[in-house]
Design a protein around this motif. Structure first.
Motif, PDB file in Angstrom:
ATOM      1  N   ALA A  14      34.143 -10.791  18.881  1.00  0.00           N
ATOM      2  CA  ALA A  14      33.211 -10.274  19.891  1.00  0.00           C
ATOM      3  C   ALA A  14      31.837 -10.931  19.737  1.00  0.00           C
ATOM      4  O   ALA A  14      31.221 -11.357  20.718  1.00  0.00           O
ATOM      5  N   PHE A  15      31.363 -11.032  18.499  1.00  0.00           N
ATOM      6  CA  PHE A  15      30.040 -11.640  18.280  1.00  0.00           C
ATOM      7  C   PHE A  15      30.042 -13.137  18.559  1.00  0.00           C
ATOM      8  O   PHE A  15      29.031 -13.687  18.978  1.00  0.00           O
ATOM      9  N   LYS A  17      31.264 -14.635  20.885  1.00  0.00           N
ATOM     10  CA  LYS A  17      31.133 -14.902  22.323  1.00  0.00           C
ATOM     11  C   LYS A  17      29.672 -14.949  22.760  1.00  0.00           C
ATOM     12  O   LYS A  17      29.375 -15.284  23.908  1.00  0.00           O
ATOM     13  N   LEU A  18      28.757 -14.592  21.866  1.00  0.00           N
ATOM     14  CA  LEU A  18      27.327 -14.636  22.204  1.00  0.00           C
ATOM     15  C   LEU A  18      26.877 -16.088  22.312  1.00  0.00           C
ATOM     16  O   LEU A  18      27.417 -16.958  21.631  1.00  0.00           O
ATOM     17  N   PRO A  19      25.875 -16.352  23.156  1.00  0.00           N
ATOM     18  CA  PRO A  19      25.437 -17.737  23.307  1.00  0.00           C
ATOM     19  C   PRO A  19      24.825 -18.275  22.015  1.00  0.00           C
ATOM     20  O   PRO A  19      24.035 -17.587  21.377  1.00  0.00           O
TER      21      PRO A  19
END
Lengths: 202, 202
Positions: A14-15, A17-19
Motif C-alpha cells: 500500500a505504501f 503506491k505513494l509517489p
C-alpha cells in the motif's frame, strides 16, 4: 523482497503506491511506524480518514478547504478584484509562500491538453468567466505552467474573456535567480531578452 | 508552507513524520491520495490497521509474523540446526533475497551499545542461548553489522555460547563486488588481505 508476514507485505504494498516511494522505502516506513510508540500510525490513519471524509472543495476558487468557502476566499483583507489563475492547489501554496500576492485565486484543475484528453470543459474555466462577469474583477494574473499546454490555456481563456474587457497579465518569465546564464535554455534566455525591463537608476 | 485547510495540514504533518519524507513530499503524497480513485488511501489505512492490530512476533525467532510461529520457522524444508543471528527483520529479508541461506534465523533486535543505553538484557540473547541449548543447533552464523557495537555483540554471544561448544562463524568481510578498490576503506581493504581465500585453479 521476501516477507515473513502477508499483513506486513500488504501494508508495504500500500505504501509503495505513494509517489516517489519504492518497495524498500515503503518497508522502511512501515517498520518505522511499527516500532514507534508515539501514535504516528494513528495520526496517519486519522489524517487520511479526515481528508477523505471531511475535506471540501471551496465553491468559489476550488481550493481544498475545511468549509464551503476556503480561508483565502473568506479573508476580507485580501483584494477582491485581482484573481490569480493557477493549475493546482500546490501552485496556490507556492505563491502564498512568496507573500507577494494579496488577491484571490482560481484553480483550473489542470491545463488544456488534447493529447491527455483534457479539454476546456474538463477545467474550471466557465466558473472563472462567471466570476469575472459578476464579481467586479479588474485583473486576471495567469500563473500557469510555461509550456505549450499552458500557453494554449492562457490563449483560450484570454479569448473567452475578451468581451468582458478585463486586464490579463502573465507572470514574468526569465532566467532564475541564482541560475547560471549559460545553463538557461534558449527559449527562456531569448524571452528574457525580448521582455527586458528598464533598470531603475538611483 | 501555508495551508488553506487544517484537515489537509494535519494529514501532511502526519505523513511528514515518516522516515525520509519532508513536508513537500508529504504534501505530494496526500494530494496524490486525494486525487486517486483506486482506493490507495483505503489500502494504506487498512494496511496500517492490520499491522497494528494483528501482526505478531514469531515466538521462536522474533521475526514479524501472521501467526505465533513465522513462515521460516515453520518451514520443514529449512535446515533446523543452522541459525543465522541478525539485528533486525530487514536483515532477514536482505539475506532471504540472496537465496544463499536455507537455515533459520534469530533476530536480536539490535546490538549491544552502551552509548545508546542498549545492554545485553535488552536484546534477545537469552532466548538464543536457550535455542542453542535445547534445539540441537550445530552452527551459529553471526551476521550483525561490521561495527564496534556489532563486534562487541558477537564477542559477548561467543563467550556465552562457549560452554555449549557450538560452531560460530562470521559472514565474510571484504571488498564489495563492483566496488572500486581505491575507494574501499582501509579497514575493509586491510581485512580483505588478511582474510584472503585461495584461488581455485581449474
Amino acid at each position: 523482497m521476501k516477507f515473513s508476514s502477508t499483513l506486513l507485505e500488504n501494508a508495504v504494498n500500500a505504501f509503495s503506491k505513494l509517489p516517489g516511494v519504492g518497495r524498500k522505502s515503503a518497508l522502511r516506513m512501515v517498520l518505522h511506524l511499527l516500532k514507534d510508540q508515539t501514535q504516528k500510525s494513528e495520526k496517519i490513519i486519522q489524517g487520511l480518514l479526515d481528508v477523505n471524509e471531511k475535506l471540501k472543495t471551496c465553491k468559489i476558487c476550488y481550493n481544498y478547504s475545511d468549509d464551503d468557502v476556503c480561508m483565502i476566499c473568506s479573508d476580507e483583507h485580501r483584494l477582491k478584484n485581482v484573481l490569480c489563475v493557477v493549475e493546482s492547489i500546490r501552485d496556490v501554496m507556492a505563491i502564498e509562500d512568496t507573500q507577494q500576492f494579496s488577491g484571490r485565486y482560481h484553480i483550473l484543475g489542470g491545463v488544456i491538453s488534447p493529447l491527455d484528453g483534457v479539454g476546456p470543459d474538463d477545467l474550471n474555466i466557465d466558473t472563472l468567466i462567471q466570476r469575472v462577469r459578476h464579481d467586479n474583477i479588474e485583473e486576471i494574473i495567469m500563473a500557469v505552467s510555461p509550456s505549450i499546454e499552458g500557453e494554449t490555456t492562457t490563449f483560450y481563456i484570454s479569448k473567452k474573456l475578451k468581451p468582458l474587457e478585463v486586464k490579463i497579465s502573465l507572470i514574468a518569465r526569465g532566467v532564475s535567480f541564482g541560475g547560471d546564464l549559460e545553463y538557461a535554455d534558449e527559449l527562456t534566455l531569448g524571452r528574457s531578452i525580448v521582455s527586458r525591463t528598464p533598470y531603475l537608476q538611483s
